[in-house]
Design an enzyme around this catalytic site. Structure first.
Site, PDB file in Angstrom:
ATOM      1  N   CYS A 261       9.540   0.453 -11.004  1.00  0.00           N
ATOM      2  CA  CYS A 261       8.952  -0.445 -10.637  1.00  0.00           C
ATOM      3  C   CYS A 261       8.060  -0.570  -9.327  1.00  0.00           C
ATOM      4  O   CYS A 261       8.772   0.175  -8.378  1.00  0.00           O
ATOM      5  CB  CYS A 261       9.685  -1.811 -10.676  1.00  0.00           C
ATOM      6  SG  CYS A 261       9.023  -3.238  -9.919  1.00  0.00           S
TER       7      CYS A 261
ATOM      8  N   CYS B 227      11.821  -4.103  -3.551  1.00  0.00           N
ATOM      9  CA  CYS B 227      13.250  -5.000  -3.533  1.00  0.00           C
ATOM     10  C   CYS B 227      14.002  -4.132  -3.133  1.00  0.00           C
ATOM     11  O   CYS B 227      14.653  -3.181  -3.758  1.00  0.00           O
ATOM     12  CB  CYS B 227      13.210  -5.508  -4.778  1.00  0.00           C
ATOM     13  SG  CYS B 227      11.683  -6.421  -5.585  1.00  0.00           S
TER      14      CYS B 227
ATOM     15  N   CYS C   1      17.233  -3.247  -5.444  1.00  0.00           N
ATOM     16  CA  CYS C   1      17.123  -3.245  -6.727  1.00  0.00           C
ATOM     17  C   CYS C   1      17.031  -1.656  -7.174  1.00  0.00           C
ATOM     18  O   CYS C   1      16.242  -0.895  -6.669  1.00  0.00           O
ATOM     19  CB  CYS C   1      15.511  -3.926  -7.232  1.00  0.00           C
ATOM     20  SG  CYS C   1      15.573  -3.663  -8.967  1.00  0.00           S
TER      21      CYS C   1
ATOM     22  N   CYS D  85      17.807 -13.341 -22.701  1.00  0.00           N
ATOM     23  CA  CYS D  85      16.840 -13.261 -21.578  1.00  0.00           C
ATOM     24  C   CYS D  85      16.312 -11.791 -21.404  1.00  0.00           C
ATOM     25  O   CYS D  85      17.129 -10.737 -21.541  1.00  0.00           O
ATOM     26  CB  CYS D  85      17.598 -13.504 -20.456  1.00  0.00           C
ATOM     27  SG  CYS D  85      16.568 -13.438 -18.825  1.00  0.00           S
TER      28      CYS D  85
ATOM     29  N   CYS E  97      14.439 -16.544 -22.891  1.00  0.00           N
ATOM     30  CA  CYS E  97      14.032 -16.543 -21.340  1.00  0.00           C
ATOM     31  C   CYS E  97      13.352 -15.044 -21.015  1.00  0.00           C
ATOM     32  O   CYS E  97      13.888 -14.332 -21.752  1.00  0.00           O
ATOM     33  CB  CYS E  97      15.352 -16.644 -20.636  1.00  0.00           C
ATOM     34  SG  CYS E  97      15.305 -16.424 -18.773  1.00  0.00           S
TER      35      CYS E  97
ATOM     36  N   CYS F 299      13.878 -21.018 -14.244  1.00  0.00           N
ATOM     37  CA  CYS F 299      15.155 -20.571 -13.711  1.00  0.00           C
ATOM     38  C   CYS F 299      14.807 -19.670 -12.462  1.00  0.00           C
ATOM     39  O   CYS F 299      14.282 -18.798 -12.352  1.00  0.00           O
ATOM     40  CB  CYS F 299      15.609 -19.615 -14.981  1.00  0.00           C
ATOM     41  SG  CYS F 299      17.174 -18.683 -14.343  1.00  0.00           S
TER      42      CYS F 299
ATOM     43  N   ARG G 260      24.191 -20.759 -12.589  1.00  0.00           N
ATOM     44  CA  ARG G 260      24.556 -19.334 -13.227  1.00  0.00           C
ATOM     45  C   ARG G 260      25.389 -18.508 -12.489  1.00  0.00           C
ATOM     46  O   ARG G 260      24.741 -17.919 -11.201  1.00  0.00           O
ATOM     47  CB  ARG G 260      23.686 -18.861 -13.994  1.00  0.00           C
ATOM     48  CG  ARG G 260      23.871 -17.636 -15.146  1.00  0.00           C
ATOM     49  CD  ARG G 260      22.448 -17.074 -15.452  1.00  0.00           C
ATOM     50  NE  ARG G 260      21.371 -18.033 -15.780  1.00  0.00           N
ATOM     51  CZ  ARG G 260      21.464 -19.046 -16.756  1.00  0.00           C
ATOM     52  NH1 ARG G 260      22.252 -19.100 -17.559  1.00  0.00           N
ATOM     53  NH2 ARG G 260      20.329 -19.611 -16.817  1.00  0.00           N
TER      54      ARG G 260
HETATM   55  N1  SAM Z   1      10.897  -7.644 -11.992  1.00  0.00           N
HETATM   56  C1  SAM Z   1      11.048  -9.019 -12.520  1.00  0.00           C
HETATM   57  C2  SAM Z   1      11.488  -9.690 -10.778  1.00  0.00           C
HETATM   58  O1  SAM Z   1      11.645  -9.014  -9.919  1.00  0.00           O
HETATM   59  O2  SAM Z   1      11.106 -10.813 -11.103  1.00  0.00           O
HETATM   60  C3  SAM Z   1      12.466  -9.298 -13.197  1.00  0.00           C
HETATM   61  C4  SAM Z   1      13.609  -8.312 -13.312  1.00  0.00           C
HETATM   62  S1  SAM Z   1      14.472  -8.634 -11.417  1.00  0.00           S
HETATM   63  C5  SAM Z   1      15.899  -7.101 -12.013  1.00  0.00           C
HETATM   64  C6  SAM Z   1      15.458  -9.850 -11.737  1.00  0.00           C
HETATM   65  C7  SAM Z   1      16.363 -10.402 -10.577  1.00  0.00           C
HETATM   66  O3  SAM Z   1      17.642  -9.480 -10.658  1.00  0.00           O
HETATM   67  C8  SAM Z   1      15.947 -10.192  -9.103  1.00  0.00           C
HETATM   68  O4  SAM Z   1      15.045 -11.215  -8.722  1.00  0.00           O
HETATM   69  C9  SAM Z   1      17.149 -10.045  -8.411  1.00  0.00           C
HETATM   70  O5  SAM Z   1      17.718 -11.424  -7.835  1.00  0.00           O
HETATM   71  C10 SAM Z   1      18.226  -9.613  -9.524  1.00  0.00           C
HETATM   72  N2  SAM Z   1      18.753  -8.358  -9.124  1.00  0.00           N
HETATM   73  C11 SAM Z   1      18.049  -7.319  -9.226  1.00  0.00           C
HETATM   74  N3  SAM Z   1      19.092  -6.075  -8.604  1.00  0.00           N
HETATM   75  C12 SAM Z   1      20.009  -6.780  -8.222  1.00  0.00           C
HETATM   76  C13 SAM Z   1      21.279  -6.318  -7.497  1.00  0.00           C
HETATM   77  N4  SAM Z   1      21.523  -4.889  -7.339  1.00  0.00           N
HETATM   78  N5  SAM Z   1      22.459  -7.151  -7.341  1.00  0.00           N
HETATM   79  C14 SAM Z   1      22.164  -8.480  -7.820  1.00  0.00           C
HETATM   80  N6  SAM Z   1      21.014  -8.922  -8.340  1.00  0.00           N
HETATM   81  C15 SAM Z   1      19.986  -8.134  -8.553  1.00  0.00           C
HETATM   82  C1  DTB Z   2      19.222 -13.015 -12.520  1.00  0.00           C
HETATM   83  O1  DTB Z   2      19.123 -13.828 -11.369  1.00  0.00           O
HETATM   84  N1  DTB Z   2      20.000 -12.096 -12.643  1.00  0.00           N
HETATM   85  C2  DTB Z   2      19.939 -11.211 -13.659  1.00  0.00           C
HETATM   86  C3  DTB Z   2      18.753 -12.045 -14.299  1.00  0.00           C
HETATM   87  N2  DTB Z   2      18.376 -12.938 -13.141  1.00  0.00           N
HETATM   88  C4  DTB Z   2      17.563 -11.401 -14.984  1.00  0.00           C
HETATM   89  C5  DTB Z   2      19.769  -9.993 -13.492  1.00  0.00           C
HETATM   90  C6  DTB Z   2      20.737  -9.100 -12.670  1.00  0.00           C
HETATM   91  C7  DTB Z   2      20.536  -7.690 -12.403  1.00  0.00           C
HETATM   92  C8  DTB Z   2      21.525  -7.066 -11.716  1.00  0.00           C
HETATM   93  C9  DTB Z   2      20.881  -5.622 -11.449  1.00  0.00           C
HETATM   94  C10 DTB Z   2      20.629  -4.904 -12.988  1.00  0.00           C
HETATM   95  O2  DTB Z   2      21.571  -4.717 -13.807  1.00  0.00           O
HETATM   96  O3  DTB Z   2      19.819  -4.132 -12.892  1.00  0.00           O
HETATM   97 FE1  SF4 Z   3      10.770  -4.491  -9.641  1.00  0.00          FE
HETATM   98 FE2  SF4 Z   3      13.481  -4.761  -9.296  1.00  0.00          FE
HETATM   99 FE3  SF4 Z   3      11.660  -5.869  -7.519  1.00  0.00          FE
HETATM  100 FE4  SF4 Z   3      11.927  -6.882 -10.130  1.00  0.00          FE
HETATM  101  S1  SF4 Z   3      13.820  -6.927  -8.713  1.00  0.00           S
HETATM  102  S2  SF4 Z   3      10.062  -6.487  -8.759  1.00  0.00           S
HETATM  103  S3  SF4 Z   3      12.182  -4.904 -11.305  1.00  0.00           S
HETATM  104  S4  SF4 Z   3      11.933  -3.807  -7.943  1.00  0.00           S
END
Ligand code: SAM
Ligand code: DTB
Ligand code: SF4
Length: 328
Positions: free
Chosen positions: A50, A54, A57, A94, A126, A186, A258
């Protein structure tokens, strides 16, 4: 106005624990089955690489994580996973993509086909695909998507310390498009990224001030992933976590709250407290998008031990007023 509302929210958050839980329970029982838990399954349909930064992530291309990237799954493989999720007791499926934003073209068409197929299975659909335009939101809705997940993640002030490649205003604009298209919203955030308690409360203030309020509010505990800038973050104190869940429940009484990422780091007792505080939804299955989640059997056994039961797909489409209205 904002300071006044924050004081009101902080007064709730700081209540003696039994009083806070009592009020959260009262709010919960007015709008929900207190023994019902919605079970959702997550499927990463496009993993890693990506372009966003973030800091939490594992899927950001900017950090060296142990993730194996995967291109967009085809609609048929997604449907097979959805069938398995339904067989496993999930009522909501989802789909998450590691995209900065949705782009029109064959990949989006393929996601729309998957959405149509999953909806036809009778599952609530979702999607969480990053930023999107109004017309893309409408197309998702027309394909049978019920809900769009797009998190504010944290407070407006703390946000730039976590993400620099898109703004808080971008996120709010996406949420507005989602709502305008008639999709359920959501939106929630992550605790444990180094933010203050006020940042957490300001996140709740932002969410609760949306008009209408979000239909569901995921509260994630940061999963610290090796290679990301937040790999060394200490876990949030469990009672602080439960207090945020209770405060979210009081401020957004009709929303599904959630208990999202981070449950593998929580004791059964902490999760039970979260349910007492008004959390009424979890992700089921051994994997979130890319990180581990409790095993299905462990979760089913926890629900049984607590006398909780899975909720069927949500019928209610109540409109939730913003916090300013609740506060007046
Ligand atoms: N790329 C899209 C976005 O950012 O909206 C969708 C997928 S993204 C992985 C969805 C959510 O996962 C993020 O907004 C964040 O709140 C959560 N997330 C990602 N990495 C995480 C982590 N290491 N621990 C907890 N939550 C995480
Ligand atoms: C949300 O708030 N938590 C979920 C869902 N929306 C998409 C994602 C959590 C992702 C945790 C890190 C991972 O598994 O990559
Ligand atoms: Fe990309 Fe992860 Fe950020 Fe979603 S949360 S925009 S997957 S870097």
């Amino acid at each position: 106005m904002a300071t006044h509302v924050l004081t009101f929210i902080r007064d709730i958050y700081e209540l003696p624990f039994p009083e806070l839980i009592f009020r959260a329970q009262a709010a919960h029982r007015r709008h929900h089955d207190p023994a019902g838990i919605q079970l959702c399954t997550l499927q990463s349909i496009k993993t890693g690489r990506c372009p966003e930064d973030c800091k939490y992530c594992p899927q950001s291309a900017r950090y060296e994580t142990q993730l194996s990237a995967e291109p967009l799954m085809d609609a048929e493989s997604i449907l097979a996973r959805a069938q398995a999720a339904r067989a496993g007791g999930a009522s909501r499926f989802c789909m998450g993509a590691a995209w900065r934003e949705v782009r029109d073209g064959p990949q989006f068409e393929s996601v729309l086909a998957a959405v149509q197929g999953v909806a036809a299975l009778g599952l609530e659909v979702c999607c969480t695909l990053g930023m999107l335009t109004g017309s893309q939101a409408v197309r998702l809705k027309e394909a049978g998507c019920t809900v769009y997940n797009h998190n504010l993640d944290t407070s407006r002030d703390f946000y730039p310390k976590i993400i620099t490649t898109r703004t808080y205003a971008d996120r709010l604009a996406t949420l507005a498009e989602v709502r305008e298209a008639g999709l359920q919203v959501c939106s929630g955030g992550i605790l444990g990224m180094g933010e203050s308690v006020d940042d957490r409360l300001n996140l709740l203030r932002e969410l609760a001030s949306l008009d209408p309020q979000p239909d569901s509010v995921p509260i994630n505990a940061l999963i610290p992933v090796a290679g990301t800038p937040l790999a060394q973050q200490a876990p949030v104190d469990p009672f602080e976590f439960v207090r945020i869940i209770a405060t979210a429940r009081i401020l957004m009484p009709r929303a599904m709250v959630r208990l999202s990422a981070g449950r593998t780091m929580m004791s059964d007792e902490c999760q039970a407290l979260c349910f007492l505080a008004g959390a009424n939804s979890i992700f089921l299955g051994p994997k979130l998008l890319t990180t581990p989640n409790p095993e299905r059997t462990a979760d089913m056994s926890l629900l049984t031990r607590l006398g909780l039961h899975p909720l069927a797909a949500r019928e209610s489409k109540e409109v939730c007023p913003p916090v300013a209205a609740v506060n007046s």
